[in-house]
Enzyme design. Structure first.
Site, PDB file in Angstrom:
ATOM      1  N   GLU A 171       0.813  -1.210   0.000  1.00 29.93           N
ATOM      2  CA  GLU A 171       0.000   0.000   0.000  1.00 29.93           C
ATOM      3  C   GLU A 171       0.847   1.261   0.000  1.00 29.93           C
ATOM      4  O   GLU A 171       0.454   2.288  -0.570  1.00 29.93           O
ATOM      5  CB  GLU A 171      -0.965  -0.050   1.183  1.00 29.93           C
ATOM      6  CG  GLU A 171      -2.036  -1.136   0.965  1.00 29.93           C
ATOM      7  CD  GLU A 171      -2.897  -1.397   2.181  1.00 29.93           C
ATOM      8  OE1 GLU A 171      -4.133  -1.361   2.054  1.00 29.93           O
ATOM      9  OE2 GLU A 171      -2.324  -1.640   3.266  1.00 29.93           O
ATOM     10  N   GLU A 189      -3.820  -9.729   3.378  1.00 31.30           N
ATOM     11  CA  GLU A 189      -4.653  -9.517   4.566  1.00 31.30           C
ATOM     12  C   GLU A 189      -5.752 -10.556   4.724  1.00 31.30           C
ATOM     13  O   GLU A 189      -6.062 -10.986   5.852  1.00 31.30           O
ATOM     14  CB  GLU A 189      -5.255  -8.110   4.535  1.00 31.30           C
ATOM     15  CG  GLU A 189      -4.304  -7.007   4.957  1.00 31.30           C
ATOM     16  CD  GLU A 189      -3.419  -6.503   3.826  1.00 31.30           C
ATOM     17  OE1 GLU A 189      -2.761  -5.467   4.005  1.00 31.30           O
ATOM     18  OE2 GLU A 189      -3.379  -7.150   2.752  1.00 31.30           O
TER      19      GLU A 189
END
Length: 253
Positions: free
Chosen positions: A107, A127
């Protein structure tokens, strides 16, 4: 030794996450260090472009889970994860990726404007494998860059995406040989830094907002960024330098 190293020279800022023993996982100290480096980069007229990278052959493995279990949250109010993902700089940012860019590390790369990656680098949002959600911008930015189905595959499986495939689909701008991502990013940064700093900043801001506007609205919205550039001393210097067949001397004003 600081967990974030900063270097400022020749119009370029280099910000290095310096926790190789933890695969450059981000804790609160790292988040504050990145934010401080970005603030200095933004405030200096002699700096046009920044590079973010990781020490020791890994870009970033994401959030430091050991610190998280101690109650640390490596996100800053108004800035997001790593002091960056919710408020990237107004000037261009290049991610120089070696090894893994995972979870929050991916990210951070996605929050950058350009990505230079070693051919053997890997990007991933794992995730879902931990019952979590990539909430630091990964799910918002990835489908704007990759084809929808490929972005979905990366996000839903949690499996990594190799740099060469990422390059083929436009996620990576430049492929470098292993160990050479930072050097290649410096080359790209030098090309950008040679341009007018006010024009570079305004260009990034306009392109960043363009996807959110209709054409008519975008022309109106860009005026606030364009007018200060056209009336600047740098604009006059660029025209004179072209006419006089010499390199321009930018002042960022």
């Amino acid at each position: 030794m600081s967990s974030v190293l900063s270097e400022f020279a020749h119009g370029v800022a280099v910000i290095t996450i310096n926790r190789p023993e933890a695969r450059n996982a981000v804790n609160l100290e790292v988040a504050n260090g990145i934010a401080a480096a970005i603030d200095e980069f933004e405030s200096r007229h002699d700096l046009t472009v920044a590079i973010i990278t990781g020490a020791g052959g890994t870009f970033c493995a994401g959030m430091d889970l050991k610190a998280f279990t101690r109650g640390e949250r490596p996100s800053l109010p108004g800035r997001g994860f790593g002091g960056l993902t919710e408020r990237p700089p107004t000037k261009p940012l290049i991610a120089a990726v070696e090894g893994w860019a995972l979870a929050g590390g991916c990210e951070l790369a996605l929050a950058s404007d350009l990505i230079v990656a070693a051919r053997d680098a890997k990007f991933g949002l794992p995730e879902v494998k931990r019952g979590l959600v990539a909430a630091a911008g990964g799910l918002l930015r990835l489908p704007k860059i990759l084809p929808y189905q490929l972005a979905m595959q990366v996000a839903l499986t949690g499996e990594p995406l190799g740099a060469e495939i990422a390059h083929a689909h436009g996620l990576v701008n430049v492929l470098a040989e292993p160990g050479q991502a930072l050097a290649a990013a410096r080359e790209l940064a030098a090309v950008i830094a040679a341009n007018g700093p006010l024009a570079v900043r305004a260009t990034k801001q306009i392109m960043g907002m363009a996807i959110d506007y209709t054409s008519a609205d975008a022309f109106a919205a860009q005026r606030a960024f364009v007018e200060p550039v056209f009336t600047s001393a740098d604009a006059q210097e660029g025209a004179r330098a072209f006419a006089e067949k010499r390199a321009p001397v930018w002042k960022g004003e």
